[in-house]
Design a protein around this motif. Sequence first.
Motif, PDB file in Angstrom:
ATOM      1  N   THR B 599      -2.601   2.955  -4.799  1.00 13.06           N
ATOM      2  CA  THR B 599      -2.544   2.590  -3.385  1.00 13.06           C
ATOM      3  C   THR B 599      -3.564   1.503  -3.071  1.00 13.06           C
ATOM      4  O   THR B 599      -3.286   0.577  -2.297  1.00 13.06           O
ATOM      5  N   MET B 600      -4.730   1.606  -3.681  1.00 17.92           N
ATOM      6  CA  MET B 600      -5.723   0.552  -3.470  1.00 17.92           C
ATOM      7  C   MET B 600      -5.236  -0.768  -4.081  1.00 17.92           C
ATOM      8  O   MET B 600      -5.511  -1.852  -3.553  1.00 17.92           O
ATOM      9  N   HIS B 607      -2.732  -6.499   1.669  1.00 19.67           N
ATOM     10  CA  HIS B 607      -3.518  -6.419   2.896  1.00 19.67           C
ATOM     11  C   HIS B 607      -4.936  -6.956   2.819  1.00 19.67           C
ATOM     12  O   HIS B 607      -5.382  -7.668   3.708  1.00 19.67           O
ATOM     13  N   HIS B 628      -8.155  -5.542   6.515  1.00 17.46           N
ATOM     14  CA  HIS B 628      -7.131  -4.510   6.495  1.00 17.46           C
ATOM     15  C   HIS B 628      -7.108  -3.780   5.167  1.00 17.46           C
ATOM     16  O   HIS B 628      -6.898  -4.402   4.134  1.00 17.46           O
ATOM     17  N   ILE B 629      -7.308  -2.480   5.209  1.00 14.39           N
ATOM     18  CA  ILE B 629      -6.953  -1.678   4.047  1.00 14.39           C
ATOM     19  C   ILE B 629      -5.674  -0.932   4.429  1.00 14.39           C
ATOM     20  O   ILE B 629      -5.435  -0.674   5.604  1.00 14.39           O
ATOM     21  N   SER B 630      -4.858  -0.631   3.449  1.00 18.11           N
ATOM     22  CA  SER B 630      -3.571  -0.018   3.753  1.00 18.11           C
ATOM     23  C   SER B 630      -3.756   1.246   4.575  1.00 18.11           C
ATOM     24  O   SER B 630      -4.686   2.015   4.345  1.00 18.11           O
ATOM     25  N   VAL B 631      -2.850   1.451   5.525  1.00 17.89           N
ATOM     26  CA  VAL B 631      -2.855   2.682   6.321  1.00 17.89           C
ATOM     27  C   VAL B 631      -1.709   3.572   5.845  1.00 17.89           C
ATOM     28  O   VAL B 631      -0.892   3.163   5.007  1.00 17.89           O
ATOM     29  N   ASN B 632      -1.672   4.751   6.403  1.00 24.08           N
ATOM     30  CA  ASN B 632      -0.675   5.731   5.973  1.00 24.08           C
ATOM     31  C   ASN B 632       0.747   5.168   6.060  1.00 24.08           C
ATOM     32  O   ASN B 632       1.561   5.364   5.159  1.00 24.08           O
ATOM     33  N   ALA B 633       1.036   4.419   7.137  1.00 27.14           N
ATOM     34  CA  ALA B 633       2.401   3.922   7.329  1.00 27.14           C
ATOM     35  C   ALA B 633       2.800   2.889   6.275  1.00 27.14           C
ATOM     36  O   ALA B 633       3.990   2.597   6.115  1.00 27.14           O
ATOM     37  N   ASP B 634       1.829   2.322   5.579  1.00 22.30           N
ATOM     38  CA  ASP B 634       2.158   1.362   4.520  1.00 22.30           C
ATOM     39  C   ASP B 634       2.634   2.067   3.257  1.00 22.30           C
ATOM     40  O   ASP B 634       3.194   1.434   2.362  1.00 22.30           O
ATOM     41  N   VAL B 635       2.349   3.352   3.165  1.00 22.45           N
ATOM     42  CA  VAL B 635       2.658   4.108   1.958  1.00 22.45           C
ATOM     43  C   VAL B 635       3.926   4.910   2.187  1.00 22.45           C
ATOM     44  O   VAL B 635       4.006   5.708   3.111  1.00 22.45           O
ATOM     45  N   GLN B 636       4.909   4.659   1.361  1.00 19.60           N
ATOM     46  CA  GLN B 636       6.142   5.436   1.514  1.00 19.60           C
ATOM     47  C   GLN B 636       6.315   6.413   0.363  1.00 19.60           C
ATOM     48  O   GLN B 636       6.341   7.604   0.558  1.00 19.60           O
TER      49      GLN B 636
END
Lengths: 338, 697, 168
Positions: B599-600, B607, B628-636
Motif C-alpha cells: 500500500t505504501m 500520491h 498525500h499518503i493514500s487513504v482508505n478509499a484509495d485501497v480496494q
Amino acid sequence: MKPFAYAHPGDVAEAVRDVAAEPNAVFLAGGTNLVDHLKLGIATPDLVVDVRTLTSREVTDLPDGGLRLGAASTNSEVAADRRVRERYPVLAQALLAGATGQLRNMATTGGNPLQRTRCVYFGDVTTPCNKREPGSGCSAVGGYTRYLAVLGVPAALPDPTAPETCIATHPSDMAVALAALDAQVQVLGPAGTRTIPFGELHRLVGDDPSTDTTLEHGELITSIDLPPLPAGTRSSYRKVRDRASYAYALVSVAAVVSGDDVRIALGGVAHKPWRATRAEELLRGRPLTDHAVRAAMDAELAGAQPQPGVGGGNGFKIPLAARTVVATLRELTSEATR
Amino acid sequence: MTDLLEPRAIGQSLVRRDGEQKVRGTATYAFETPVEHPAYAHPVQATIARGRVTAMDTAAAQALDGVLAVLTPFTAERLASVEDAEYAVLQSPDVAFRGQLIGVVVAETSEVARQAADAIAVTYAEQPHDSELRTDRPDLYAPEQVNAGHPTDVVDGDVEAAMRSAEVTVDHTYQTQMLHNNPIEPHATVALWEPGADVPLTLWDSTQGVHPDRAAVSEVFGLDEEQVRVVCPYVGGGFGSKGNPHANVMLTTMAARALPGRPVKLALTRQQMFFLTGYRTPTIQRMQLAADHRGRLQAIAIDVVEQTSKVKEFAEQTGVPTRMMYASPNRRSTHRLAPLDVPIPSWMRAPGECPGMFGPEVALDELAVELGIDPVRLRIVNEPEVDPDTGKPWSSRHLVECLRDGAHRFDWDSRGPGRRREGDWFVGCGVASSVYPTMRQATSTATVRHSNGRYTVEIGAADLGTGAWTILPQIAADALDADVADVEVRIGDTRYPTASVAGGSSGTNTWGSAIVQAAREFRGKYGADPRDGDEASGDVDQASPNEDHAAYAFGAQFAEVRVHADTGEIRLPRLLGVFACGRIINPRTARSQLIGGMTMGMSMALHENSVFDTRIGQVANHDLAEYHISVNADVQQIEAHWLDEHDPYVNVMGAKGIGEIGITGTAAAVVNAVHHATGVRVRSLPVTLDKLLPGLP
Amino acid sequence: MDAEISLRVDGESHRLTVDTRTTLLDALRERLGNTSPKKGCDHGQCGACTVLLDGQRSLICLALAVAHDGAEITTADGLAPAGELHPVQQAFLEQDAFQCGYCTPGQVCSAVGVLDEVARGWPSHVTEDLTGDVELSDAEVSERMSGNLCRCAAYENITPAVQQAGAR
C-alpha cells in the motif's frame, strides 16, 4: 499561538456587537479552519467570539418552496437532510465530497464558505504572502501552483512583488454548489440585516488579496437560503482530486440544468467559486452535446492563465476543467433521457 | 546449512499481544509517558536556506510568564562530540539548510513554549543557496560507498558495446520523487536529566532501536552508555526515520540538561518533520537495456544521480538491486551525488531497493513492449542461476515461482493487448518484481530466565508495528520447546540486553537468532526442568553465519489500474503480490507487513510527492493535507500471498525479512499498468492525472 | 488567558483550568493524562485525535477546550469497561486492522461514528442513490473511514473490521 480573549455571548446580536467593537476580533463556529490558523500564526485575533451555539442549527422550509440552512447546521446534517438530498443533490454531493466525516460533523453552513485558501504559502508564515501580510509579495507565483488559480488572474506569471498579486483558490466545495444554486446569504451586522446573493459573497483578488469576501467587519452569516428550483431540475457535483477522498479539488464542477437553463460553477480554479457565465450563455437553449459543451467551455476558459511552477505547474487544469464539465453535463443529460 | 526449528508456535496466526492496549489507546508512546511535572519544549527553526544567524533577540520570549529556558547557538552548552553534523545542534550560528534547528524554548505549558518560540526575533546574514537536483551539475561526485556499505560503482563487461550491437535496446531516464516517511506518531522525546543519579539521563524516545539511540546520545554528550537509559516500548511507526536519532533528540536532551530534575517533553510538529527527520532522496535513473530478439539481456545498466545534504552525506544505494536481479553478461551501476543546501536524507522503507526497483522494472516493461513479449516471460528468461553480483549460489530464489503463481492468481493471461475500455474507464494491468536482501545485524543479545514454569526473555528490540511483541515469543517458545503462553518477551528498554536497530528487515533474523541461542544455552545448562531464577544468554554472533550464499527475499506484484477517460483520474482496483520470503513466523502479522508495504508502494506510485521549492529551499507541501499518503478509499483490494519456502541457510528460523519487500517494485507495476491501460508511459513519479491527460482521447 | 471549564471524559467529570488556546486534545493529553486520542498532525489532516464529542466523531485537535465547556467526550479507552472490548475494538484485533497502533484509537472511534451515521441513513460521497437507503458496502466503509490516515496502511484490514463490527 498568540493569546486571545474568549467570549461566548448570550445571543447573535451581542456577538455581532462584541466583534464590531473590537477591530481584531473574529467569530468562531466549527473551528476547523480558525483553530488551524491560530496555531500557524495566520490568524492572530485579540478576541474570539464563539457563535457556534447562537445561530440556528435547523434546516427549515421557506414559504417560496426553498430551504433555509441555519448557519450552525453542520455540513453532515445538511448533507443528510432528506430535502437537500432530494431537491438539491448538487449541494449534498458537494458537502460529501468535502473534507471527512469528522470534519463535516464540526464544520458549519456559516463557516464553510468562509474558509480561507489552502495555498501552501498562505499557510507558511515564513514566506511572503499578500493575502496574509498585505504588501509582502506573492510566493506562489512560480512556486507550487498545482492547487492554485488559472481564472481571474492577470497573467501566466504575474509580478510576484506587486501588492495586488495573488493566485490563491477558494477551497470550499460547498461554496461551488451554492454558487450554482444562486443561494442567498442572510447576514446580521452592526447596521442590521442584509441579504447577499451568493455570487457576490466572495471577491476576486482585484487590488486587495487580503480580503476574501464582501462581508464587513462584524457581519455574521445567520443562514443561507436555497431558492426553489423548477420542476425537473437536475443537478450534480463532480470533484476531481489527487486522492479518492480527503483532498482538495484540482477542479470541481457544480452543474444545475433546468429546462433550457444550465448553470455551471467551477471550483479549484479561481479566487472564488467561478460561475461559468459565458459558457452558460452559449449553452442556453441548446442541446448539451459534448461538442457544444466543449466549445462553450473553450470560450469560458479562453482567458485562463496557466501558472508554471515547481512540480509542473497547473496548466493541466484548463483542459481538465473543460473535460470535467463535459463529463458532468453528459451524465446529467443521460440521466434525464434514461 | 542449518536444521530449522521445528515449528509449533511458529506459523500460528496469533493475535498481537499489544493489541488490546493499542485498540484502547492505552499503549504509551514516548510523549505520553506519565512523568512528574513535565515542562514542554518547542524548537526554533532557521527560515533561510544558507547563511548565518547574526543575532537572536530572546528578550520577549524570556519575559513571558511560564518560560523556563531559552537556548540558542549563542547560549547552548558545547557538546562533547560534533563529529556528526546532524547532531551538532546549536553548536554554531551557521545555517546549512532551511528549517535547521537554531534554538529551543522550554516552558510550563506547550502553548507558552510555542508562543515564546514564535516571539524570538532572528536576524541572518543570508547567502545564496543551491537546492536543485539536476544531472548536469558540475559538482556531482562519487561517494566512497553507498548506504549499507555497497560499492559506489560496479562495472562488468562493456555495456556500451552491447548497446551498439544488440537487436533491441531501451535507453530512458526515470525519476523517483522526494518522499517523507511521515509515521503518524511524530518524532517525540521526553528527557530527564538528574545529575546526581546513577543513571543521570533518561530518554523516553520514539525510536527503532533503544541501544543505537543510546550510543548516539552518549557520544554527543560525552556520557558513558551506562549513564543513559532509553525506553521505548511502543513506536508509532518509523519506516526508517526513527532508525537513528535525529537532531530533535539531541535538542530535547540539551533542554533537559538546562533544567535538571525536570522532565522535558518535545514532539516535533508535522510541519517540522519535513525538515528534520530525514527523507528519501529523489533519484534520476538512466537505464540502458540491450537484448536479443528473445528478450535475453545482453546488457543492463543504471546510472543514478541523487542528492545529499552538504552537511552530512547520505548515499541511497539505488543502483544496487540492478546488480543482482537479472542475468546479463554486461553490467554497470553507478551512483553520483549532488551536494545541496537541503535537509539531510536518510532511511525510508527499503532504501535502495524501493527507488532502485522502479527504473529497471519499468525499463523491462518497455523492453517487453518493444519485443512483443509478455513481461512476465521476459523476467523469467532472464533468471540468473547464481547471484550475478557475487557469483554465489542463492540461499533460495523463487522469483519465477512468484511470477507464475501471481500470474495465475491474478488471471494475468486474460489481460489483453491493452487500452481496454469499460464504460468511462480505461483498464490495464502491469507487473513488476520485488526484492529485498536478507540481512542479519552483527550484535544482539537475549537472556532467558525461568520462574515458576514461565520464561522471561529480554532483549532491547523494537516493535514499530512489525509484530515483534508477538512473534519473538513464538520463536522463543519453539526454541525452548515451551508453550508460547508461558513465554513473556520484554523489549524496548536499554535495561535489557543490547539489540540492533529495527531496520533493513533484519529484526526477526537478528533478534530471533539471539533468542534461539539464548534458549539453547539455557536448555544446555539447565535441561528440561529448570529451577526458578535459572538464566542464560545468547548472542547473534554465535548463530551460524551465512557467508556462502546470496540471501534475498523475492516477489512479484501485479496491478490493475483504471484511468478515467475524461478526467484522467487513476484508481487501483486490485494489487496482488506473491512473495518468497522464507518461513512465515506469524501469518496474521506477516500479511499486514506485506500489504502495508504494498500500500505504501501504491501511495508512492500515485500520491506521495514532496514538492521541493528550490527558490526557497524547502518542501512546499509540508503537511498531511498537501503531502498525500493514500487513504482508505484509495485501497480496494490488496492481496499478499507467499510461497511455502524452505531456506536452510538464512537462519535457524528459516525466516527472511518481510518489512520492506512489499514496497519494492509496486510503483513500477502501477506505472506499467497505466501504460497498458492508456498507452501513456510515465517515467517520473508520482503518476498523476495531469501526466495522462495529454494522452487521452 | 485562563478559563475554567468542566468536561466529562469517559464517564468521569473533571473541572480544569485551561489556556484559551488549549485544544480539547491537549486538555486531555497534557492536563488530564488521557492519551488515548493521539496527536498526529494537530491540524485536522490525519484523524488520529478522533473521539466521540457529544456523541459525534470529531477531531479534537481543532476544538478549543474553552468552547466546549460541559462537553461529553468518549475516547477509545472509554468505549468499553476495563478488561472488555467494544465490538469495533474486538474486530480490529481479530482482523489485525493496525500495526503500530498510533492511529488506532482514532480509527476505532471513527468506526463507531461511521456505524452510527450509517444507521441513521446518512449518505456519503460514494452513495449511488442519495434518496435511497445506505448499505454498508466496502466502498461505503472505505470512503467514510478516509479521514483516518494509517501510515502502516492497514486499510485492507480496517474495512473488514468495520464490516465485522457492523454486522453484529
